[in-house]
Design a protein around this motif. Structure first.
Motif, mmCIF file in Angstrom:
data_model
loop_
_atom_site.group_PDB
_atom_site.id
_atom_site.type_symbol
_atom_site.label_atom_id
_atom_site.label_comp_id
_atom_site.label_asym_id
_atom_site.label_seq_id
_atom_site.Cartn_x
_atom_site.Cartn_y
_atom_site.Cartn_z
ATOM 1 N N CYS A 1 -26.765 9.355 20.062
ATOM 2 C CA CYS A 1 -27.825 10.089 21.033
ATOM 3 C C CYS A 1 -27.462 10.766 22.149
ATOM 4 C CB CYS A 1 -28.975 8.973 21.414
ATOM 5 S SG CYS A 1 -29.923 8.310 19.954
ATOM 6 N N GLU A 2 -26.152 10.506 22.336
ATOM 7 C CA GLU A 2 -25.550 11.382 23.717
ATOM 8 C C GLU A 2 -24.411 12.154 23.225
ATOM 9 O OE1 GLU A 2 -25.141 8.983 27.365
ATOM 10 O OE2 GLU A 2 -25.761 7.399 25.965
ATOM 11 N N PHE A 3 -24.083 13.269 23.897
ATOM 12 C CA PHE A 3 -22.992 14.134 23.657
ATOM 13 C C PHE A 3 -22.555 14.942 24.883
ATOM 14 C CE2 PHE A 3 -26.646 16.463 21.963
ATOM 15 C CZ PHE A 3 -26.545 17.768 22.346
ATOM 16 N N ILE A 4 -21.323 15.555 24.863
ATOM 17 C CA ILE A 4 -21.067 16.525 26.156
ATOM 18 C C ILE A 4 -20.752 17.729 25.243
ATOM 19 C CG2 ILE A 4 -19.204 16.799 27.705
ATOM 20 C CD1 ILE A 4 -20.521 14.335 28.249
ATOM 21 N N LEU A 5 -21.292 18.785 26.052
ATOM 22 C CA LEU A 5 -21.132 20.193 25.809
ATOM 23 C C LEU A 5 -19.960 21.060 26.539
ATOM 24 C CD1 LEU A 5 -24.642 21.518 25.047
ATOM 25 C CD2 LEU A 5 -23.057 21.179 23.401
ATOM 26 N N GLN B 1 -19.245 21.396 32.042
ATOM 27 C CA GLN B 1 -19.776 20.487 30.901
ATOM 28 C C GLN B 1 -20.731 19.851 31.193
ATOM 29 O OE1 GLN B 1 -16.430 17.570 30.654
ATOM 30 N NE2 GLN B 1 -15.551 18.433 29.080
ATOM 31 N N MET B 2 -21.832 19.821 29.958
ATOM 32 C CA MET B 2 -23.058 19.198 30.358
ATOM 33 C C MET B 2 -23.176 17.986 29.479
ATOM 34 S SD MET B 2 -24.593 21.382 32.254
ATOM 35 C CE MET B 2 -26.412 20.780 32.372
ATOM 36 N N PHE C 1 -35.033 14.987 25.974
ATOM 37 C CA PHE C 1 -33.688 14.832 26.405
ATOM 38 C C PHE C 1 -33.569 15.235 27.922
ATOM 39 C CE2 PHE C 1 -33.925 19.530 25.494
ATOM 40 C CZ PHE C 1 -33.177 20.030 26.293
ATOM 41 N N GLN C 2 -32.551 14.282 28.302
ATOM 42 C CA GLN C 2 -32.022 14.614 29.830
ATOM 43 C C GLN C 2 -30.723 15.175 29.683
ATOM 44 O OE1 GLN C 2 -32.008 10.605 31.277
ATOM 45 N NE2 GLN C 2 -34.093 10.916 32.346
ATOM 46 N N TYR C 3 -30.508 16.191 30.842
ATOM 47 C CA TYR C 3 -29.362 16.618 30.744
ATOM 48 C C TYR C 3 -28.780 16.851 32.390
ATOM 49 C CZ TYR C 3 -31.995 21.039 31.635
ATOM 50 O OH TYR C 3 -32.690 21.791 32.234
ATOM 51 N N ASN C 4 -27.588 16.816 32.423
ATOM 52 C CA ASN C 4 -26.912 17.058 33.849
ATOM 53 C C ASN C 4 -25.381 17.449 33.659
ATOM 54 O OD1 ASN C 4 -26.581 14.051 32.849
ATOM 55 N ND2 ASN C 4 -24.935 14.183 34.640
ATOM 56 N N LYS D 1 -30.525 14.871 37.225
ATOM 57 C CA LYS D 1 -30.943 15.014 35.738
ATOM 58 C C LYS D 1 -32.116 15.844 35.650
ATOM 59 C CE LYS D 1 -28.991 10.397 34.541
ATOM 60 N NZ LYS D 1 -27.530 10.878 33.932
ATOM 61 N N GLU D 2 -32.097 16.840 34.719
ATOM 62 C CA GLU D 2 -33.286 17.543 34.220
ATOM 63 C C GLU D 2 -33.857 16.896 32.864
ATOM 64 O OE1 GLU D 2 -34.636 19.703 36.305
ATOM 65 O OE2 GLU D 2 -33.043 19.541 37.744
#
Length: 123
Positions: free
Chosen positions: A71-75, A88-89, A103-106, A113-114
């Motif tokens: 459920c989590e990854f780095i872009l 990186q996100m 999803f949450q992202y930062n 976090k958004e």
């Protein structure tokens, strides 16, 4: 009796875990919509196991995906054009439905976090 009812409700709510079928969203074509300066903007993206290709305002960006868990990854942007483009996100799927996920992202290393929601448009 009222206290007992309140306690039961609190216990039930604290045990609720949102549905997270993240495997359903590792691959496919998705859209993400957000309000930007009062205008509804749309980003389309295609994701396979290791790449995500995004199209926003006729601009294409490609990022490498590194899965941390289901459920989590780095872009990581592959071809950044500015300093802002090279961050990186961290993305975390927090709940799923049949054809969408929240999803949450930062930015990696940042605490703010958004939250967003993506809809799967093709498998």
């Amino acid at each position: 009796m009222r206290k007992l009812s309140v306690i039961i409700v609190v216990i039930c709510l604290s045990c609720y875990t949102p549905k997270r079928d993240c495997q359903d969203f590792k691959l496919g074509k998705f859209k993400y919509e957000a309000l930007v300066d009062g205008e509804l903007e749309q980003t389309l993206f295609i994701r396979n196991d290791s790449l995500q290709i995004e199209v926003y305002k006729n601009q294409t960006d490609t990022s490498e995906i590194r899965w941390i868990n289901d459920c989590e990854f780095i872009l990581t942007p592959l071809h950044p054009e500015s300093i802002l483009d090279q961050y990186q996100m961290h993305m975390k799927i927090i709940s799923t439905t049949k054809n969408s996920y929240t999803f949450q992202y930062n930015v990696v290393g940042e605490t703010q976090k958004e939250t967003g929601r993506a809809t799967k448009v093709e498998p």
